[in-house]
Design an enzyme around this catalytic site. Sequence first.
Site, PDB file in Angstrom:
ATOM      1  N   ASP A 125       0.811  -1.220   0.000  1.00  0.00           N
ATOM      2  CA  ASP A 125       0.000   0.000   0.000  1.00  0.00           C
ATOM      3  C   ASP A 125       0.847   1.273   0.000  1.00  0.00           C
ATOM      4  O   ASP A 125       0.318   2.379   0.032  1.00  0.00           O
ATOM      5  CB  ASP A 125      -0.964  -0.002   1.203  1.00  0.00           C
ATOM      6  CG  ASP A 125      -0.221  -0.059   2.535  1.00  0.00           C
ATOM      7  OD1 ASP A 125       1.037  -0.072   2.531  1.00  0.00           O
ATOM      8  OD2 ASP A 125      -0.889  -0.101   3.582  1.00  0.00           O
ATOM      9  N   ARG A 176      13.576  10.559   6.537  1.00  0.00           N
ATOM     10  CA  ARG A 176      14.912  10.121   6.924  1.00  0.00           C
ATOM     11  C   ARG A 176      15.978  10.739   6.050  1.00  0.00           C
ATOM     12  O   ARG A 176      15.737  11.157   4.926  1.00  0.00           O
ATOM     13  CB  ARG A 176      15.008   8.599   6.984  1.00  0.00           C
ATOM     14  CG  ARG A 176      14.946   7.893   5.671  1.00  0.00           C
ATOM     15  CD  ARG A 176      15.194   6.399   5.895  1.00  0.00           C
ATOM     16  NE  ARG A 176      15.089   5.667   4.651  1.00  0.00           N
ATOM     17  CZ  ARG A 176      15.181   4.346   4.564  1.00  0.00           C
ATOM     18  NH1 ARG A 176      15.380   3.613   5.644  1.00  0.00           N
ATOM     19  NH2 ARG A 176      15.092   3.749   3.397  1.00  0.00           N
ATOM     20  N   ASP A 251      19.604  -5.505  -0.712  1.00  0.00           N
ATOM     21  CA  ASP A 251      18.943  -4.214  -0.926  1.00  0.00           C
ATOM     22  C   ASP A 251      18.954  -3.354   0.332  1.00  0.00           C
ATOM     23  O   ASP A 251      18.605  -2.175   0.276  1.00  0.00           O
ATOM     24  CB  ASP A 251      17.500  -4.413  -1.402  1.00  0.00           C
ATOM     25  CG  ASP A 251      16.717  -5.322  -0.474  1.00  0.00           C
ATOM     26  OD1 ASP A 251      17.054  -6.515  -0.389  1.00  0.00           O
ATOM     27  OD2 ASP A 251      15.777  -4.831   0.186  1.00  0.00           O
TER      28      ASP A 251
HETATM   29  P1  AMP Z   1      12.110  -3.850   3.386  1.00  0.00           P
HETATM   30  O1  AMP Z   1      11.751  -5.188   3.920  1.00  0.00           O
HETATM   31  O2  AMP Z   1      11.544  -2.697   4.168  1.00  0.00           O
HETATM   32  O3  AMP Z   1      13.570  -3.707   3.087  1.00  0.00           O
HETATM   33  O4  AMP Z   1      11.347  -3.731   1.973  1.00  0.00           O
HETATM   34  C1  AMP Z   1      11.498  -4.647   0.943  1.00  0.00           C
HETATM   35  C2  AMP Z   1      10.762  -4.168  -0.280  1.00  0.00           C
HETATM   36  O5  AMP Z   1       9.357  -4.118  -0.034  1.00  0.00           O
HETATM   37  C3  AMP Z   1      11.160  -2.784  -0.748  1.00  0.00           C
HETATM   38  O6  AMP Z   1      11.106  -2.770  -2.151  1.00  0.00           O
HETATM   39  C4  AMP Z   1      10.096  -1.926  -0.140  1.00  0.00           C
HETATM   40  O7  AMP Z   1       9.933  -0.726  -0.839  1.00  0.00           O
HETATM   41  C5  AMP Z   1       8.870  -2.811  -0.276  1.00  0.00           C
HETATM   42  N1  AMP Z   1       7.818  -2.490   0.699  1.00  0.00           N
HETATM   43  C6  AMP Z   1       7.853  -2.663   2.041  1.00  0.00           C
HETATM   44  N2  AMP Z   1       6.699  -2.258   2.599  1.00  0.00           N
HETATM   45  C7  AMP Z   1       5.913  -1.810   1.597  1.00  0.00           C
HETATM   46  C8  AMP Z   1       4.594  -1.256   1.528  1.00  0.00           C
HETATM   47  N3  AMP Z   1       3.836  -1.075   2.611  1.00  0.00           N
HETATM   48  N4  AMP Z   1       4.123  -0.914   0.303  1.00  0.00           N
HETATM   49  C9  AMP Z   1       4.855  -1.088  -0.794  1.00  0.00           C
HETATM   50  N5  AMP Z   1       6.093  -1.601  -0.798  1.00  0.00           N
HETATM   51  C10 AMP Z   1       6.628  -1.961   0.384  1.00  0.00           C
HETATM   52 MG    MG Z   2      14.716  -2.333   2.413  1.00  0.00          MG
END
Ligand code: AMP
Ligand code: MG
Length: 486
Positions: A125, A176, A251
Amino acid sequence: MNYSKSGWKLQNSYAGLPKTLYAPMEANPVASPKLVIANKELAKTLGLDPGQLDSPETLQVFAGNRFPEGSFPLAQAYAGHQFGQFTMLGDGRAILIGEQQTPDGRILDIQLKGAGITPFSRSGDGRAALGPMLREYIVSESMHALGIPTSRSLAVALTGEKIQRYAAEPGAILTRVASSHIRVGTFQFAAKYRSTEDLKALADFTINRHFPDIDGPDRYIELFRQTARRQASLIAKWQLVGFVHGVMNTDNMAISGETIDYGPCAFLDRYEESAVFSSIDAGGRYAYRNQPLIGGWNLARFAESLFPLLDDRPEKEALASLQEILQEYVKLQKQLYMTGMREKLGLFTEMPDDGQLIDELLELMHEHQADYTNTFRSLTFEDIEEPQLSNSGSFDSWLSRWKTRLQQEGRTAEEILDLMKSRNPAVIPRNHRIEAALEAALQGDYEVMEKLLAILQDPYAHSKEQQPYTAAPPPSTPPYQTYCGT
Ligand code: AMP
Ligand code: MG
């Protein structure tokens, strides 16, 4: 609106990169934003007027509703290995609004996390919940105070909208600040899905931004070397304070050498090498003890993505150079960790048996479930508060060996105390304290969090008012778990 009065001085050089590396963004406005917390001290270093942080104009920025002059909002494309699996990712809920030019000449990314859907959102979302954004604020600011390179937190604003997680939660946006958000995964994306020219543009941009001294024909090898060194230093620092990042996917590893993407991270309470806090890391891939190794694994993925830029030399030679740097990483990481551990024990110099002395202490801490931070704090003040340790005969024998070793240093007690005080924090952001702060915040009471943040601001002060915050969680506390992507 004239935002320069508040001190915004934005550029966006990332937008000058090939358009294949990002998606331009529009505002994704929210109806009734409200400021929850803002970081005056950080604002000052950014050249922002701290007095303007709670102004209606600035709130529009923190909410992602309006962008200051010079902004070019975009979502960065990236890929990454998540728990070892390669995936296309990208900023799915963050936008880079621009790069702030600070009074001291730095260029810092200003990013809004939770600012709405982007082309990389997949089924998400694009939003974030208040709890996790405040958690990132607390932990990242604490990391900074501990002297560990990290993204910083400038503000958290409520969006006024509910978002659906396990339950409906208040939506929030974290502003951030980081030296950049260029990740190992950004390079992986360019190497796999884009042209070599695009990859080269990204690499040159990164060198210019983070390693301006790098020049000459070996520049990409050098980029790898410098990145590896920064990671060696960063991860050694994590290990020394007992920090578990939790999701060291490629990432989530920044080329700048800063800690980024605080998700299911946590600090060790009792010393447990296999500690994992992430609910989805059942295999323990990102456990405390694995972090140096995973850092190397991620760097190897970075090396692979640089390979297309090294085609002016024989393949064997290029490979050998990259492998040598990886070996250097392993050595340097270990060396920095060992030096740091010695310093935590008040040792200025290196002696052959130090490794054993350190290992034995860690084994005793593990065996007796001693608190990591408090054990070192106790040693600092020669006041063993760890009851399990103080009742153990083998710990007494370790103590006397340590004291003999200290005598070989030929330093005054004061010099040793000063060193140990500066290396062993009194306070870390303990999970139970964070949880209490978040619980209160979700009820609209931000005082608990503000007090916690104040206490964590000078972790090496060892002040009286920090004392209550040094306590480990009660033994009955269930194992701590945090969740990603919330
Ligand atoms: P993270 O686990 O926070 O490193 O995120 C991994 C991937 O999922 C990244 O590409 C984030 O941008 C995406 N992501 C995490 N939460 C959301 C969200 N609520 N909506 C869209 N993309 C998300
Ligand atoms: Mg990330």
